[in-house]
Enzyme design. Structure first.
Site, PDB file in Angstrom:
ATOM      1  N   VAL A 280      11.075  -6.633  -1.440  1.00  0.00           N
ATOM      2  CA  VAL A 280      10.537  -6.660  -0.083  1.00  0.00           C
ATOM      3  C   VAL A 280       9.066  -6.240  -0.072  1.00  0.00           C
ATOM      4  O   VAL A 280       8.236  -6.807   0.638  1.00  0.00           O
ATOM      5  CB  VAL A 280      11.366  -5.761   0.851  1.00  0.00           C
ATOM      6  CG1 VAL A 280      10.694  -5.635   2.209  1.00  0.00           C
ATOM      7  CG2 VAL A 280      12.752  -6.323   1.007  1.00  0.00           C
ATOM      8  N   GLU A 285       6.030 -11.386   3.814  1.00  0.00           N
ATOM      9  CA  GLU A 285       6.906 -12.046   4.790  1.00  0.00           C
ATOM     10  C   GLU A 285       6.214 -12.531   6.058  1.00  0.00           C
ATOM     11  O   GLU A 285       6.414 -13.634   6.504  1.00  0.00           O
ATOM     12  CB  GLU A 285       8.095 -11.151   5.154  1.00  0.00           C
ATOM     13  CG  GLU A 285       7.787  -9.698   5.467  1.00  0.00           C
ATOM     14  CD  GLU A 285       7.501  -8.899   4.194  1.00  0.00           C
ATOM     15  OE1 GLU A 285       6.662  -8.000   4.253  1.00  0.00           O
ATOM     16  OE2 GLU A 285       8.096  -9.188   3.150  1.00  0.00           O
ATOM     17  N   ASP A 327     -24.657 -38.062  17.785  1.00  0.00           N
ATOM     18  CA  ASP A 327     -25.367 -38.910  18.738  1.00  0.00           C
ATOM     19  C   ASP A 327     -26.532 -38.134  19.314  1.00  0.00           C
ATOM     20  O   ASP A 327     -26.568 -36.917  19.223  1.00  0.00           O
ATOM     21  CB  ASP A 327     -24.459 -39.221  19.941  1.00  0.00           C
ATOM     22  CG  ASP A 327     -23.402 -40.236  19.612  1.00  0.00           C
ATOM     23  OD1 ASP A 327     -23.637 -41.016  18.687  1.00  0.00           O
ATOM     24  OD2 ASP A 327     -22.364 -40.223  20.275  1.00  0.00           O
ATOM     25  N   ASP A 640     -18.414 -41.867  21.281  1.00  0.00           N
ATOM     26  CA  ASP A 640     -17.824 -41.960  22.611  1.00  0.00           C
ATOM     27  C   ASP A 640     -17.228 -43.331  22.928  1.00  0.00           C
ATOM     28  O   ASP A 640     -16.331 -43.452  23.727  1.00  0.00           O
ATOM     29  CB  ASP A 640     -18.841 -41.565  23.695  1.00  0.00           C
ATOM     30  CG  ASP A 640     -20.175 -42.299  23.516  1.00  0.00           C
ATOM     31  OD1 ASP A 640     -20.213 -43.295  22.766  1.00  0.00           O
ATOM     32  OD2 ASP A 640     -21.165 -41.882  24.128  1.00  0.00           O
ATOM     33  N   ASP A 644     -16.851 -46.662  18.183  1.00  0.00           N
ATOM     34  CA  ASP A 644     -17.010 -45.445  17.396  1.00  0.00           C
ATOM     35  C   ASP A 644     -15.711 -45.033  16.717  1.00  0.00           C
ATOM     36  O   ASP A 644     -15.713 -44.201  15.810  1.00  0.00           O
ATOM     37  CB  ASP A 644     -17.468 -44.290  18.297  1.00  0.00           C
ATOM     38  CG  ASP A 644     -18.911 -44.423  18.733  1.00  0.00           C
ATOM     39  OD1 ASP A 644     -19.724 -44.843  17.878  1.00  0.00           O
ATOM     40  OD2 ASP A 644     -19.223 -44.126  19.889  1.00  0.00           O
ATOM     41  N   GLU A 709       3.521   1.082  -2.352  1.00  0.00           N
ATOM     42  CA  GLU A 709       4.961   0.984  -2.154  1.00  0.00           C
ATOM     43  C   GLU A 709       5.708   0.904  -3.481  1.00  0.00           C
ATOM     44  O   GLU A 709       6.867   1.292  -3.584  1.00  0.00           O
ATOM     45  CB  GLU A 709       5.302  -0.255  -1.311  1.00  0.00           C
ATOM     46  CG  GLU A 709       4.995  -0.080   0.167  1.00  0.00           C
ATOM     47  CD  GLU A 709       5.066  -1.400   0.931  1.00  0.00           C
ATOM     48  OE1 GLU A 709       4.941  -1.361   2.148  1.00  0.00           O
ATOM     49  OE2 GLU A 709       5.242  -2.456   0.296  1.00  0.00           O
ATOM     50  N   THR A 739       5.359  -0.928  10.525  1.00  0.00           N
ATOM     51  CA  THR A 739       4.064  -0.355  10.869  1.00  0.00           C
ATOM     52  C   THR A 739       2.889  -1.277  10.540  1.00  0.00           C
ATOM     53  O   THR A 739       1.868  -1.244  11.205  1.00  0.00           O
ATOM     54  CB  THR A 739       3.860   0.996  10.148  1.00  0.00           C
ATOM     55  OG1 THR A 739       3.999   0.777   8.749  1.00  0.00           O
ATOM     56  CG2 THR A 739       4.867   2.006  10.616  1.00  0.00           C
ATOM     57  N   ASP A 740       3.034  -2.126   9.520  1.00  0.00           N
ATOM     58  CA  ASP A 740       1.919  -2.989   9.123  1.00  0.00           C
ATOM     59  C   ASP A 740       1.704  -4.182  10.053  1.00  0.00           C
ATOM     60  O   ASP A 740       0.655  -4.804  10.043  1.00  0.00           O
ATOM     61  CB  ASP A 740       2.161  -3.548   7.710  1.00  0.00           C
ATOM     62  CG  ASP A 740       1.447  -2.709   6.665  1.00  0.00           C
ATOM     63  OD1 ASP A 740       0.900  -1.657   7.050  1.00  0.00           O
ATOM     64  OD2 ASP A 740       1.439  -3.104   5.493  1.00  0.00           O
TER      65      ASP A 740
HETATM   66 MG    MG Z   1     -24.515 -43.827  23.363  1.00  0.00          MG
END
Ligand code: MG
Ligand code: ADP
Length: 916
Positions: A280, A285, A327, A640, A644, A709, A739-740
């Site tokens: 663990v 995890e 553009d 646009d 394009d 740990e 706690t973490d």
């Molecule tokens: Mg244009």
């Protein structure tokens, strides 16, 4: 009625059926119909996947490991431990489910920020409404570039072609018209269009037959709700990382299990639980859900900065972007056009005033003019007014702005006409329009054909100067139409150069009248736009956006190259580009014509230096993007229009304009700018970089508790059991899954760290888990954490008489000793969370407690620790006990030297300019 009937029924009967007419519905009719048919929305049923996600968060490898361990613990007679393991597992599962859920909600809500519109006839007038309000019976217009809002029958059309691939999978364009015809296949009616498809070219009017889930698209969507999400490289890497670490964890676990059984001679069940602690400790995890949530939060932050990211993957790519191909008009500039100068063969005029309001005058040598005395100017204004599809609605109140229905370029011409005092209504009546040759960005011209009262017809053309001159052979000179000479052209070009040099955009005007009475449908570009008579030029200003200077500076500092790709002229493009600091005077300007003749190698050479592309067709953007990518660049490209789309798809980050963009462009893009602003791209890139750095920060944070740990178990084994376990399995679980958790989440929301935009873009192949990060996690943070927690443990034993007597191994004193170890780690992690907030900047500079997510996480951490230590039931489960004030004082002191130590390291890093 089925499609066949709908396609065959007479239009008049359809109108009757839907209580509509050729004028469309009234507002009241539409409102009551909306109550019946519901909003025009394709809803998504995802109840099922919710449930699946819920179970998934309880069936990860680690969760299964914990379930099994709980069972073993219970069978081995440690039922309390078993229940505790399960409890922790459930809490952890709920937490990761919540994270995934929050992430999903955050991204789902974004698309609502991007309304789509429909243009419908209500009360006999063309109006723009939210597409969700469209109802059956509405007459609406279909326009090139936009998506079809409902299943509908065509009433009239002009060279209408639609892309039905979303429905049929066929990528061939299909012609549509009001005439009935039936081809092969379900949707092959020539006079029906379907929701979810897009208009590739032409335009038309249609009557809505079905909306929302009743459309064909809605029916399909009902069946195929679960669109599969592709995993991003980041997710793949995280998966790989989790797998690798899990394998390491399990190997260590097995090793420890064997050592515990054979070396320390522990019973098997107890050894298993012991090994579990190690596993663990090493499995990261919370990593995946935390990453997902932080990406989603980044997406929300981006949205607040006007950049809508459609997909979490793009967040990561944004951070890697090395080139932005952008553009000019509307993206770098404000798209607020005002005509300042007009040139004709007779004279030159200045135009005063600014914006889309009428206050201003046309002046010649500082004196107002009388239009009747300036025939060429009058002709130019006639063309500007009639060869124009834009309407400017004056502001309704002082706070309001004038509304433009159409394009800013044409709006400026409308205003010019108003300033001239010409009567537009009269003009339109005298010269009714009979045909239009729409603007396209390849030909850069637009023409309309009108019927004059004397039986003659008139072609009016406007467009980019070079493209208009190309089809011109005469000029209007003091009321006379005569052949255009080289001297004329030199004069015109000189005027144009003057305007362009000031960064002005120019538009040229020409016309021709002819006798003809053929069907207007026979008029095409090839037989109309030729032998024109040149009238003059109009030059308009389009000021740069104010935020653009800073955005460009930032992008350059961040090692990002910016390439302007515009349809505008070379001179205007360069003038603006140098003015806003995009390139220096020595930059090369390549025109579309030059580009089409370049070899790939020549193009790559050119792209290596400072460069601007002018007079390019949208299709050529694709070529530029491809060349950049073959040079190893990660390219963001804006667009646009319909044309394009290929470049937007090809680019690593396709950026569509939210305001002026077509639906086709928005569909093809990965990101949509709700304000069309270049600065928003840079802001999004910055967020993309920040989130990656944040992910590394919490990776560092959750990895650095592994060593502390693990140390107790190692000591236990190496000493053959002489040093009892100073941290129990439950306590390891507490740190890792308790706690973490919140401080780690807080690191994922860490704000922009100074310097992210002062570094070159991240290497696309660089891994998340770098050697530096591992070193920092284990050999620096981890080392200190281990020293502190071990010291705390021996300190507790020392107060009980060690080394005079043996280390305590059971009873209240033992619990106190393990509690000291646990608390030592927790307090060290408090410092670690604060330290991990920055990579090299001093944490004092940004304010130690300025990230309230982390502050809250720290409070939570301490609260949890208090509960474990003082609630009797939990004391038993977690093998903990209360501490006295001296011990608390000692613990509380831990973070201070730890933060200072790290500050010293950061100061050294800053001084020697090493990357973190
Ligand atoms: Mg244009
Ligand atoms: P950009 O947006 O990069 O400035 P566009 O492709 O929109 O370039 O336009 C290219 C050129 O076409 C403009 O410089 C202008 O001269 C001309 N143009 C733009 N709009 C129109 C229009 N509605 N009618 C005629 N010509 C136009």
């Amino acid at each position: 009625m089925d499609d066949e009937q709908l396609a065959r029924t007479e239009l008049d009967e359809l109108y009757r059926k839907f209580s509509s007419s050729s004028q469309g519905l009234s507002t009241a009719q539409a409102a009551s119909q909306l109550k019946l048919s519901g909003p025009n929305i394709i809803s998504k049923a995802r109840g099922e996947s919710q449930l699946k996600a819920f179970f998934k968060s309880f069936s990860s490898m680690m969760a299964v490991l914990l379930w099994v361990s709980g069972v073993i613990a219970i069978f081995a007679g440690m039922s309390e431990l078993g229940v505790a393991i399960w409890t922790v597992n459930v809490i952890n599962g709920l937490f990761s489910f919540w994270q995934e859920f929050a992430a999903k909600k955050a991204t789902d809500s974004l698309m609502k920020l991007l309304p789509t519109y429909a243009h419908v006839y209500r009360d006999g007038k063309l109006q723009q409404i939210d597409a969700t309000q469209l109802v059956p019976g509405d007459i609406f217009s279909v326009q090139a570039g936009n998506s079809v809002s409902a299943d509908a029958r065509i009433i009239e059309s002009d060279e209408l072609e639609v892309d039905e691939s979303a429905l049929t999978g066929e990528s061939l364009l299909v012609s549509k018209s009001s005439a009935f015809a039936k081809g092969a296949g379900k949707f092959a009616y020539s006079n029906l269009v379907y929701a979810g498809t897009t208009v590739a070219s032409g335009s038309g009017l249609a009557i809505a037959l079905a909306t929302g889930m009743k459309t064909e698209f809605g029916q399909i969507a009902r069946l195929t709700q679960s669109t599969k999400q592709v995993d991003s490289p980041l997710h793949l890497e995280l998966n790989r990382l989790t797998r690798q670490l899990s394998i390491i964890a399990v190997s260590i676990g097995i090793l420890f299990f064997l050592a515990a059984v054979f070396f320390v001679k522990n019973p098997i069940a107890k050894s298993f639980i012991f090994a579990l602690g190690m596993i663990v400790a090493f499995i990261p995890e919370g990593l995946l859900p935390t990453v997902t949530l932080s990406l989603a939060q980044a997406v929300q932050r981006m949205a607040r900065k006007n950049a809508l990211v459609k997909n979490l993957n793009s967040v990561e790519t944004l951070g890697e972007t090395t080139v932005i191909a952008t553009d000019k008009t509307g993206t770098l500039t404000q798209n607020q056009m005002t005509i300042n100068h007009v040139w004709t063969k007779e004279s030159e005029y200045e135009v005063t005033g600014e914006g889309y309001v009428k206050n201003g005058q046309i002046r010649e040598k500082n004196k107002p003019i009388h239009l009747g005395r300036h025939p060429a100017l009058k002709q130019l204004i006639t063309i500007a007014s009639l060869d124009n599809d834009t309407e400017v609605q004056p502001a309704k109140s002082l706070k309001d702005r004038p509304k433009i229905i159409g394009t800013p370029t044409e709006a400026s011409l409308v205003i010019l006409a108003q300033k001239s005092g010409i009567d537009l209504a009269d003009l339109k009546q005298a010269l009714p329009r009979i045909h239009e040759l729409t603007f396209d960005s390849r030909r850069q011209r637009m023409s309309t054909i009108h019927q004059a009262s004397d039986g003659k017809r008139l072609i009016l053309t406007k467009g980019a100067l070079d493209f208009v001159l190309a089809v011109t052979d005469r000029i209007l000179d003091h009321g006379v139409e005569r052949a255009i000479t080289d001297d004329d052209k030199t004069e015109i070009l000189a005027a144009n150069r003057r305007y362009a040099g000031d960064g002005l955009r120019s538009l040229a005007f020409a016309y021709r009248s002819f006798e003809d009475d053929s069907d207007p449908k026979t008029y095409h570009v090839s037989n109309c736009e030729q032998h024109l008579i040149f009238v003059g030029l109009a030059a308009m200003s389009d000021p740069p956006r104010p935020e653009i200077y800073e955005a460009i500076r930032k992008a350059h500092a961040a090692g990002i190259k910016i390439i302007m790709v515009t349809g505008d002229s070379e001179l205007t493009a360069k003038s603006i580009a140098t003015r806003i600091g995009l390139v220096s005077e020595s930059a090369r300007v390549v025109t579309g014509a030059e580009l089409s003749k370049m070899t790939t190698d020549q193009l790559k050479d050119a792209l290596a230096g400072e460069i601007i592309f002018a007079r390019v067709a949208p299709e050529q953007k694709y070529q530029i993007v491809t060349a950049l990518q073959s040079m190893g660049h990660i390219v963001a490209s804006t667009g646009d229009g319909v044309n394009d789309a290929p470049a937007l798809k090809k680019a690593n980050i396709g950026v569509a304009m939210g305001v002026t963009g077509t639906d086709v462009a928005k569909d093809a893009a990965d990101m949509i700018l709700t304000d069309d602003n270049f600065a928003s791209i840079v802001a999004a890139i910055e967020e993309g970089r920040v989130v990656y750095a944040d992910i590394q920060k919490f990776l560092l944070y959750i990895l650095n508790s592994n060593l502390p740990e693990a140390v107790p178990s190692v000591l236990f084994l190496l000493s053959g059991g002489t040093i009892p376990l100073s941290l129990t399995v439950m306590q390891i679980l507490t740190v890792d899954l308790g706690t973490d958790m919140l401080p780690a989440l807080g690191l994922g929301a860490e704000k922009i760290e100074a310097g992210v935009m002062d570094q070159p873009p991240r290497d696309r192949h660089a891994h998340l888990l770098t050697k530096n990060l591992l070193l920092k996690a284990f050999a620096w943070y981890g080392l200190w954490g281990s020293i502190i927690s071990t010291a705390a443990y021996f300190f507790a034993n020392w107060t009980f008489g060690w080394p005079g007597q043996a280390l305590v191994s059971s009873g209240g004193d033992y619990r106190k000793a393990t509690t000291m170890t646990l608390a030592g780690i927790v307090f060290f992690q408090i410092a670690a969370a604060l330290n991990a907030r920055t990579q090299r900047t001093s944490v004092f500079k940004i304010g130690v407690f300025s990230n309230y997510h982390i502050d809250f996480g720290i409070l939570f951490e301490i609260l949890l620790l208090l509960l474990l230590m003082y609630v009797p039931f939990l004391q038993n489960l977690f093998q903990t006990g209360p501490l006295n004030s001296n011990e608390w004082l000692l613990l509380a002191c831990i973070p201070v030297p730890m933060v200072l130590l790290e500050e010293a390291r950061k100061a050294l890093v800053r001084k020697y300019r090493h990357a973190s």
